[in-house]
Design an enzyme around this catalytic site. Structure first.
Site, PDB file in Angstrom:
ATOM      1  N   PRO A 282     -16.230  47.324  28.128  1.00  0.00           N
ATOM      2  CA  PRO A 282     -17.090  48.060  27.188  1.00  0.00           C
ATOM      3  C   PRO A 282     -17.782  49.212  27.905  1.00  0.00           C
ATOM      4  CG  PRO A 282     -18.103  45.972  27.804  1.00  0.00           C
ATOM      5  CD  PRO A 282     -16.738  45.963  28.410  1.00  0.00           C
ATOM      6  N   ASP A 458     -19.348  49.893  33.155  1.00  0.00           N
ATOM      7  CA  ASP A 458     -18.894  48.688  32.475  1.00  0.00           C
ATOM      8  C   ASP A 458     -20.126  47.866  32.096  1.00  0.00           C
ATOM      9  OD1 ASP A 458     -17.859  46.258  31.678  1.00  0.00           O
ATOM     10  OD2 ASP A 458     -16.402  46.106  33.315  1.00  0.00           O
ATOM     11  N   HIS A 459     -20.401  47.792  30.783  1.00  0.00           N
ATOM     12  CA  HIS A 459     -21.635  47.155  30.329  1.00  0.00           C
ATOM     13  C   HIS A 459     -21.604  45.635  30.466  1.00  0.00           C
ATOM     14  CE1 HIS A 459     -25.543  47.400  28.812  1.00  0.00           C
ATOM     15  NE2 HIS A 459     -25.363  48.238  27.808  1.00  0.00           N
ATOM     16  N   ARG A 460     -20.469  45.063  30.871  1.00  0.00           N
ATOM     17  CA  ARG A 460     -20.436  43.630  31.127  1.00  0.00           C
ATOM     18  C   ARG A 460     -21.221  43.273  32.376  1.00  0.00           C
ATOM     19  NH1 ARG A 460     -14.100  42.556  31.317  1.00  0.00           N
ATOM     20  NH2 ARG A 460     -14.365  44.366  32.694  1.00  0.00           N
TER      21      ARG A 460
END
Length: 488
Positions: A282, A458-460
């Protein structure tokens, strides 16, 4: 290993990357009859990651080159045969080891009964018209199985008969290599393993494909042509006068003005990697516009510094150094997402990737342990990276293991963008063009050199706070370059 195999050594396409399955032959540096030595570069191939030169592991005389330039070859397939004992006698006295192997039955269609039909060089008897035809087995051969003896007797009977052609029920008749039309429909179509795989993937029966290659060999283009949708037939239109009827949709005229380029090599791998990245991680992108007037002045000063003599000094160098310092202040961003083990892997090192546009496509080589390098060392590494990439000589190992990337879209006059993550990395920084703009400086509007930075992450594993800190710290250093000293 037999004596023949010891003499004629087959060099197979190696896996020059990390788990690659095929490579395209770009250029041959040797031809049959040339003398080669152990370690001599014999060809250049392009994998999905880079162009690589292959050295020959044998010493002798080139006996056969199995593929032409431009051919895509599976890893493990023999590409060249070397006669390691050319003084032992004529080459016809013994065939290369690969020539004794039958063509692999890769598809169900390959299970059809086979006769003495010629197959591709490196996978059976050579089809070239410049070589002697395969001799027919003698009728009195004692080692033949009953079925084989019956077929041979039938072949001999047909050979002695005055009929000009073998009956349709006997597909095992020898096939002349004069033209593609000479290949019998019931016989095994001639095609290289990569072409067979392509046909299988596209659901194409090779027996229905019209070959255009030398000696009736089916090419990749033939398979693609067979897979293309057939044009809609015109009702009761005479086949002898197509010019009298205008195309109903104009598609033929449109195609005549188009150029189709096969997607392969680096560009194919890049496209697949970007799709995987975009739909797996994401993405979040943040932007910041910063006054880099002091950084641009420092660039000019460093160009005159004796310690930087002969090195490439430009704004990208200081952006890279600023990002490395920002990562040191926020080490949590140097990480990777391990989906299989459901873990976040923290890394105590930074392999800094630099996106480079090359004629073969976009590649991202990286500088190993960039965070441990001094400014002169970083400048030297950047210069070498760019030069090697432009020459197309970047090794696969130089593109593996990256931890974060910089893409400099500013060289094209672009202000900024929303870059896609390099697969496996947590973030990528886009550097925009440096332009003279009106800016409020010390309470007054003055012309200042300004640029915009964009950080995708990467929003993870990188939340908004961490991503914002890294971007803000990088901008702060570029606004006040003395922080390279105070924050380092």
């Amino acid at each position: 290993m037999t004596a023949t195999e010891q003499r004629f050594r087959e060099f197979k396409m190696p896996d020059v990357g990390e788990g690659l399955t095929e490579a395209e032959i770009l250029k041959w540096y040797v031809q049959p009859g040339d003398t080669v030595t152990d370690g001599q570069v014999i060809c250049e191939v392009e994998t999905a990651k880079a162009a690589v030169e292959l050295p020959c592991p044998y010493e002798g005389v080139v006996h056969a080159v199995h593929f032409e330039e431009g051919a895509t070859v599976d890893v493990g397939t023999s590409i060249i045969a070397v006669d390691t004992d050319p003084g032992a006698g004529p080459a016809e006295a013994a065939a290369p080891a690969a020539a004794a192997e039958p063509a692999p039955a890769a598809d169900e269609e390959d299970a059809e009964p086979q006769g003495r039909q010629a197959v591709l060089v490196g996978y059976g008897a050579a089809p070239s018209s410049t070589k002697r035809r395969a001799r027919k087995p003698q009728p009195g051969a004692a080692a033949q199985e009953p079925a084989a003896a019956a077929v041979q007797a039938e072949l001999n009977g047909h050979a002695a008969a005055p009929a000009p052609a073998a009956p349709a029920a006997s597909p095992a008749a020898p096939v002349p290599s004069a033209s593609p039309a000479a290949v019998p429909v019931a016989g095994r179509p001639l095609a290289k393993p990569p072409v067979r795989k392509l046909a299988k993937d596209l659901g194409i029966d090779l027996a229905t494909v019209t070959p255009t290659g030398p000696d009736g060999v089916i090419t990749r283009e033939d398979v693609h042509a067979a897979a293309a949708p057939a044009p809609a037939p015109e009702a009761s239109a005479p086949a002898v006068a197509p010019a009298a009827t205008a195309p109903s949709s104009g598609s033929e005229a449109v195609r005549a003005r188009e150029t189709r380029i096969p997607i392969k090599g680096v560009r194919k791998a890049t496209a697949q990697a970007m799709v995987n990245s975009a739909f797996t991680a994401p993405h979040v992108t943040e932007f910041i516009t910063v006054d880099v007037t002091r950084t641009m002045k420092l660039v000019q000063e460093l160009k005159q510094d004796p310690d930087m003599a002969g090195l490439r000094v430009n704004p990208l160098l200081l952006v890279a150094k600023a990002l490395l310092v920002a990562i040191k202040r926020n080490p949590e961003i140097s990480a990777a997402w391990d989906e299989e083990n459901q873990e976040i892997v923290r890394k105590d090192y930074v392999n800094l990737g630099i996106a480079a546009a090359t004629p073969r496509g976009l590649i991202v080589p990286n500088i190993k342990d960039a965070d441990a390098k001094t400014l002169p060392q970083l400048a030297a590494a950047l210069g070498e990276l760019v030069t090697t990439a432009r020459e197309g000589k970047t090794a696969p190992g130089d593109m593996a293991g990256g931890t974060i990337t910089i893409t400099n879209v500013g060289v094209f006059g672009v202000d900024t963008g929303t870059p896609i993550l390099n697969p496996g990395e947590p973030a990528i920084l886009a550097m925009g063009a440096v332009k003279l703009q009106p800016w409020v400086h010390k309470g007054k509007v003055k012309p200042r050199q300004v640029t915009t930075l964009a950080l995708s992450f990467d929003h993870r594993l990188v939340d908004g706070e961490l991503g914002s800190k890294v971007l803000a710290d990088t901008a702060a250093i570029l606004e006040q370059p003395k922080r390279l000293i105070t924050w380092a």
